[in-house]
Design a protein around this motif. Structure first.
Motif, short mmCIF file in Angstrom:
data_model
loop_
_atom_site.label_atom_id
_atom_site.label_comp_id
_atom_site.label_asym_id
_atom_site.label_seq_id
_atom_site.Cartn_x
_atom_site.Cartn_y
_atom_site.Cartn_z
N LEU A 1 0.84 -1.11 0.07
CA LEU A 1 -0.13 0.09 -0.04
C LEU A 1 0.85 1.38 0.00
CD1 LEU A 1 -2.67 1.50 0.29
CD2 LEU A 1 -2.59 1.21 2.70
N SER A 2 1.81 1.13 0.99
CA SER A 2 2.80 2.45 0.93
C SER A 2 3.51 2.69 -0.28
CB SER A 2 3.74 2.08 1.95
OG SER A 2 4.99 3.15 1.90
N GLU A 3 3.89 1.57 -1.14
CA GLU A 3 4.74 1.79 -2.52
C GLU A 3 3.76 2.00 -3.60
OE1 GLU A 3 8.00 2.08 -2.27
OE2 GLU A 3 7.14 2.05 -0.36
N ALA A 4 2.48 1.62 -3.68
CA ALA A 4 1.43 1.89 -4.59
C ALA A 4 1.36 3.27 -4.39
CB ALA A 4 0.39 1.16 -4.45
N TYR B 1 1.14 -6.22 -17.20
CA TYR B 1 2.59 -6.15 -16.43
C TYR B 1 2.37 -6.36 -15.01
CZ TYR B 1 7.21 -4.56 -15.64
OH TYR B 1 8.64 -4.41 -15.23
N THR B 2 1.48 -5.77 -14.65
CA THR B 2 1.14 -5.48 -13.06
C THR B 2 0.87 -7.08 -12.76
OG1 THR B 2 0.33 -3.25 -13.00
CG2 THR B 2 -0.28 -4.71 -11.24
N TYR C 1 7.13 -4.14 -7.67
CA TYR C 1 7.28 -3.61 -8.93
C TYR C 1 5.57 -3.63 -9.51
CZ TYR C 1 12.23 -3.09 -9.99
OH TYR C 1 13.59 -2.54 -9.94
N ALA C 2 4.96 -4.59 -9.22
CA ALA C 2 3.37 -4.67 -9.47
C ALA C 2 2.80 -3.49 -8.84
CB ALA C 2 2.89 -5.91 -9.23
N ALA C 3 3.05 -3.30 -7.48
CA ALA C 3 2.36 -2.16 -6.59
C ALA C 3 2.93 -0.64 -7.34
CB ALA C 3 3.05 -2.48 -5.19
#
Length: 388
Positions: free
Chosen positions: A7-10, A248-249, A128-130
């Motif tokens: 959540l933080s990275e998204a 990609y996600t 990387y998905a986030a």
């Protein structure tokens, strides 16, 4: 290892994309082709500062570097609502943000490599998905916010990044330099490049990574033109790229569930199949974008993990930065080559990219041989565990 704070990275990449997408629109509004073009390629110009500053990530410890860079990125967006709307000023002041963003990626990659080598594939894939999901949403929302009020996307960008910093803090507790973790002295950029290029176990997979970067750049450089030529309505132009990003996600997020041999041999074949579908008329090319995104998401996650496992232990952050420089340089070469070759036939670069993915099969007798990949899988299982 604790679960990655997705959540933080998204949220962090949502904030970054809000600011950069709005800024791209503002620069385009000026009509100054020089600065519009410079803004489009400026991300590649971060390579010099990336190599120069990456030893600091080791010296400061990647956990502390990550926090400082997140704070810096949030604060740097705050002046943008008050700046004169001049293309040159906006573009030049965006450059430190791009450098800090790329350096934060190096810090994250270094941190994951140190604390959980065995879980590197799954963790980096999810991370990387986030990032990609947050960036996709931010790119969609940034321009509408700018139309509502010129200050909104930049204030929202700063707020999202600073909020993500607060969410990231608890996860990083215990990983700071005050713990028992080692502190690196950092190595100079020349030595980092020499270590990466000269490390024998890494060399064949570095070559595969460079082939991937070149094929990807060739295949995607002129996609916008091909999408329109296929009869796609302008109102649905962004749908192709949204489906590609979604693929990609999903590919990145699920990479840890796909066996290595399947990803490294099946991924290029699925990517090639997706590129063939892109040559079809609308709406069939949409399936190509989704398939291509899914394939490249999983393939790139596995290649990143392989590079991390095989990277020399000395100077991890500079080594990761050196890898990034080599891959960026190859991507720049592929994009420029596509622009030259595509003048007569815009499908030619895509066809060359297709051949580039098929060229992965040429490595089947060597680094992609199932026996070699099984040995790498055992190496992964025997890799050092958590190091805090």
């Amino acid at each position: 290892m604790r679960k990655i704070p997705l959540l933080s990275e998204a949220l962090g990449d949502l904030g970054a994309a809000l600011g950069f997408s709005a800024l791209a629109l503002e620069v385009a509004r000026t009509g100054e082709a020089l600065w519009v073009g410079l803004f489009a390629v400026m991300g590649y110009l971060t390579l010099g500062p990336l190599l120069l500053l990456s030893p600091w990530v080791d010296r400061a410890h990647p956990a502390r570097a990550l926090l400082l860079l997140r704070l810096l990125r949030g604060l740097l967006w705050l002046p943008f609502p008050f700046l004169p709307r001049e293309a040159a000023l906006l573009v030049l002041l965006a450059y430190p943000l791009m450098v800090a963003t790329d350096l934060a990626v190096v810090a994250w990659d270094t941190l994951l490599l140190r604390v959980d080598r065995g879980g590197l594939l799954g963790n980096t894939g999810r991370l990387y998905a986030a990032w990609n999901l947050g960036g996709l949403l931010g790119s969609l929302l940034g321009p509408p916010l700018l139309l509502l009020h010129p200050a909104l996307p930049y204030l929202a960008a700063a707020g999202a990044l600073l909020l993500s910093l607060g969410l990231l803090l608890p996860w990083l507790q215990g990983l700071s330099p005050s713990g028992s973790g080692r502190r690196e002295t950092g190595i100079p950029l020349g030595k980092a490049l020499a270590l990466v290029a000269g490390h024998r176990p890494l060399r064949p997979y570095l070559l595969l990574s460079l082939l991937f970067a070149l094929a990807h750049a060739l295949a995607t450089a002129l996609l916008g033109l091909l999408v329109l030529r296929a009869g796609t309505p302008e109102g649905l132009f962004g749908l192709f790229f949204a489906l590609q990003d979604l693929g990609y996600t999903l590919g990145s997020y699920g990479a840890g569930r796909v066996p290595q041999i399947v990803a490294l041999l099946g991924g290029p074949l699925l990517a090639g199949f997706g590129l063939l579908l892109v040559l079809l008329p609308f709406p069939f090319l949409l399936l190509g974008g989704a398939a291509y995104g899914l394939a490249t998401g999983g393939l790139s996650a596995h290649l990143r993990a392989l590079r991390g496992w095989l990277l020399p232990q000395e100077g991890q952050a500079p080594g990761l930065a050196a890898l990034r420089v080599l891959l960026y340089g190859t991507g720049t070469l592929g994009g420029g080559l596509a622009g030259v070759l595509g003048r007569g036939d815009p499908t030619l670069p895509l066809r060359l990219g297709f051949l580039g993915f098929l060229a992965f099969l040429l490595f089947l007798p060597g680094p992609l041989h199932p026996r070699r990949l099984r040995a790498l899988a055992r190496y992964r299982e025997e890799a050092p565990g958590t190091e805090e």
